[in-house]
Design a protein around this motif. Structure first.
Motif, PDB file in Angstrom:
ATOM      1  N   ILE A 191      47.645  51.340  43.799  1.00 28.63           N
ATOM      2  CA  ILE A 191      47.288  52.705  43.373  1.00 28.63           C
ATOM      3  C   ILE A 191      48.599  53.403  43.017  1.00 28.63           C
ATOM      4  N   HIS A 192      48.598  54.102  41.888  1.00 22.53           N
ATOM      5  CA  HIS A 192      49.774  54.867  41.481  1.00 22.53           C
ATOM      6  C   HIS A 192      49.187  56.026  40.686  1.00 22.53           C
ATOM      7  N   GLY A 199      52.810  66.815  45.460  1.00 20.48           N
ATOM      8  CA  GLY A 199      53.464  67.277  44.247  1.00 20.48           C
ATOM      9  C   GLY A 199      53.153  66.309  43.126  1.00 20.48           C
ATOM     10  N   PRO A 200      53.743  66.539  41.946  1.00 21.51           N
ATOM     11  CA  PRO A 200      53.418  65.701  40.793  1.00 21.51           C
ATOM     12  C   PRO A 200      54.001  64.292  40.907  1.00 21.51           C
ATOM     13  N   MET A 201      53.435  63.371  40.148  1.00 22.55           N
ATOM     14  CA  MET A 201      53.886  61.979  40.190  1.00 22.55           C
ATOM     15  C   MET A 201      55.347  61.851  39.740  1.00 22.55           C
ATOM     16  N   SER A 202      55.797  62.758  38.849  1.00 17.12           N
ATOM     17  CA  SER A 202      57.196  62.662  38.405  1.00 17.12           C
ATOM     18  C   SER A 202      58.135  62.782  39.622  1.00 17.12           C
ATOM     19  N   GLU A 203      57.783  63.644  40.573  1.00 16.53           N
ATOM     20  CA  GLU A 203      58.596  63.792  41.795  1.00 16.53           C
ATOM     21  C   GLU A 203      58.417  62.578  42.710  1.00 16.53           C
ATOM     22  N   ASN A 227      57.770  59.620  41.918  1.00 14.89           N
ATOM     23  CA  ASN A 227      58.495  58.468  41.357  1.00 14.89           C
ATOM     24  C   ASN A 227      59.959  58.461  41.786  1.00 14.89           C
ATOM     25  N   LYS A 228      60.542  59.667  41.927  1.00 12.52           N
ATOM     26  CA  LYS A 228      61.952  59.730  42.375  1.00 12.52           C
ATOM     27  C   LYS A 228      62.067  59.220  43.813  1.00 12.52           C
ATOM     28  N   THR A 229      61.086  59.624  44.656  1.00 10.32           N
ATOM     29  CA  THR A 229      61.085  59.147  46.049  1.00 10.32           C
ATOM     30  C   THR A 229      60.965  57.625  46.069  1.00 10.32           C
ATOM     31  N   MET A 230      60.098  57.127  45.219  1.00 12.39           N
ATOM     32  CA  MET A 230      59.877  55.684  45.166  1.00 12.39           C
ATOM     33  C   MET A 230      61.161  54.959  44.744  1.00 12.39           C
TER      34      MET A 230
END
Ligand SMILES: Cc1cc2nc3c(=O)[nH]c(=O)nc-3n(C[C@H](O)[C@H](O)[C@H](O)COP(=O)(O)OP(=O)(O)OC[C@H]3O[C@@H](n4cnc5c(N)ncnc54)[C@H](O)[C@@H]3O)c2cc1C
Length: 435
Positions: A251-252, A227-231, A233-236
């Motif tokens: 890597i990000h 999925g997108p990085m915005s999602e 980031n929430k997991t992170m």
């Protein structure tokens, strides 16, 4: 040293090779990608049936399925499937064979999203130990069909597989953090402890892979989010691992599925190795396989999260490791646990993760003593379960590799190969070291 190698071009040829071996009183074994850790696709004094010429591939895009010859390796399959927008939950290494991987379960880039590779098998063509060719699926030779999905290549020689295919996700967000300190005992214990506390195996299936890797001179944690990085980031943000001090994003980045497959699946770690992502698969393979190497590896499959004593022992061994050693914990859960425990022969669905222990110092005896020492130290705390595809020498392989499924698999072996002519769970490492 095998007596003969044969390279059949069809299931009928495989059957002829099997009948000929039986008549001559020889044992025989199949070889696909040749990646078995103890060289079990060789058989001393017997016949190696090398499947390299079984390269049929039929993709049915209406049924979302494919029939693939048992000689394929992952890299050539991935490149074809990716162009068509499909994903197969195979290994992260492109040289591994489709057959060996599936027979042992098969974990990799999509395991938490889609399960182990063996879970996607719909049917298989198998040459039995007497040379008969059969179709195995949930209705015909159902026991054999159950066994070849996670129970190893001990019951017959698979000549082709039919797999369910999955639509690839639009994008994959890769988050990989490294730690500034090397893999010290305290740091590794902190990171592995935080990984346990995060419980990535309980996250949604979109977290297709989550792992900690502790190398001789590097320590990193990563996850691949469908999925997108915005999602992502929430997991992170919800993970204690990424809150530990002294980490930095190596890597990000969000990839299209095609770029992700090209760049992330080949174990080349530096972006610059990739010539800006424009390499052909043949170039990638050349870069990957330019040198031969030997190593000793094994796995830990704890059936519950590690407690702090187990973490401490592993961390202690890590600082005693030889050069080029690593320990890598990959979260399971997700789709792996979404099916019944006896869905197929893959035995350890409830394990939170698997942990690979690997050493490649150039001194095989030292490597082995480190790997075996680590296992012996943690076994009393976590049990002796291991993952078949990271095969290594153990005293009771049926129990270590198949646990609750051992008795059923042994009965199937007896029914399908009563003379014990096909392969085995044997250990060739000592001979190789002595040579
Ligand atoms: C560099 C590297 C990376 C790896 N990465 C991963 C990973 O990401 N995930 C993972 O799960 N595993 C991984 N593995 C482990 C790998 O899955 C196993 O070693 C697997 O058994 C290799 O399959 P193969 O066909 O390449 O090997 P082979 O040595 O050819 O076969 C493995 C075993 O299966 C038997 N066999 C092969 N084909 C058949 C057949 N058609 N019918 C019956 N028996 C057969 C052989 O006799 C042998 O016992 C990796 C291994 C290596 C060396």
């Amino acid at each position: 040293m095998p007596l003969a190698f044969v390279q059949p071009a069809s299931a009928a040829d495989v059957s002829a090779a099997v009948r000929c071996s039986v008549e001559a009183g020889l044992r025989f074994v199949a070889r696909n990608g040749g990646h078995n850790y103890e060289a079990n696709s060789l058989v001393g004094g017997g016949v190696v049936i090398d499947l390299i010429n079984l390269q049929e591939l039929k993709i049915d895009s209406k049924a979302n399925s494919m029939t693939v010859g048992a000689g394929y390796r992952l890299g050539s399959l991935y490149s074809k499937l990716t162009l068509l927008g499909y994903v197969l939950p195979g290994s992260t290494c492109v040289g591994v064979g489709i057959s060996g991987l599936t027979l042992g379960g098969g974990i990799g880039h999509a395991t938490r999203a889609l399960g182990v590779l063996a879970d996607s098998v719909l049917a298989a063509t198998v040459v039995l130990a007497n040379g008969t060719v059969v179709e195995a699926d949930s209705k015909s030779h159902a026991d054999l069909f159950w066994a070849i999905r996670g129970g190893g290549g001990l019951y017959g020689i698979v000549t082709s597989w039919k797999f369910k295919l999955f639509k690839a996700p639009k994008q994959v967000s890769v988050v990989r953090y490294r730690f500034r300190e090397n893999c010290t005992e305290a740091k590794y214990a902190a990171v592995l402890g935080a990984f346990n506390a995060w419980q990535p195996w309980t996250l949604p299936k979109e977290v297709a892979l989550a792992e900690v890797q502790c190398g001789y001179d590097s320590l990193q944690v990563q996850f691949w989010y469908w999925g997108p990085m915005s999602e992502a980031n929430k997991t992170m943000a919800s993970s204690p691992v990424f809150k530990l001090p002294n980490s930095y994003p190596f890597i990000h980045k969000e990839y299209s599925w095609a770029d992700f497959v090209a760049q992330r699946m080949t174990n080349l770690h530096d972006e610059m190795d990739w010539g800006n992502g424009n390499l052909l698969l043949s170039d990638m393979l050349q870069r990957l396989y330019k040198e031969r190497s030997s190593f000793v590896a094994a796995s830990l499959v704890p059936l519950t999260p590690l407690n702090s004593s187990a973490v401490k022992i592993i961390a202690k061994f890590m600082v005693q490791a030889q050069k080029h050693a690593f320990i890598q914990s990959r979260a399971w859960g997700g789709q792996v646990t979404a099916v019944a425990d006896d869905f197929n022969a893959f035995p350890w669905r409830q394990a939170p993760f698997e942990c690979q222990v690997y050493s490649n110092s150039g001194d095989a005896r030292k490597d082995r003593s480190w790997v075996d020492g680590l296992l012996a130290a943690v076994h009393p705390l976590i049990g002796k379960a291991e993952y078949l595809n990271y095969f290594h020498c153990v005293n009771d392989p049926w129990q270590a590799y198949f646990g609750p499924h051992a008795a059923r698999l042994q009965a199937i072996k007896k029914a399908y190969d009563p003379q014990g002519r096909i392969g085995g769970l044997y250990c060739q490492q000592d001979n190789i070291i002595d040579e």
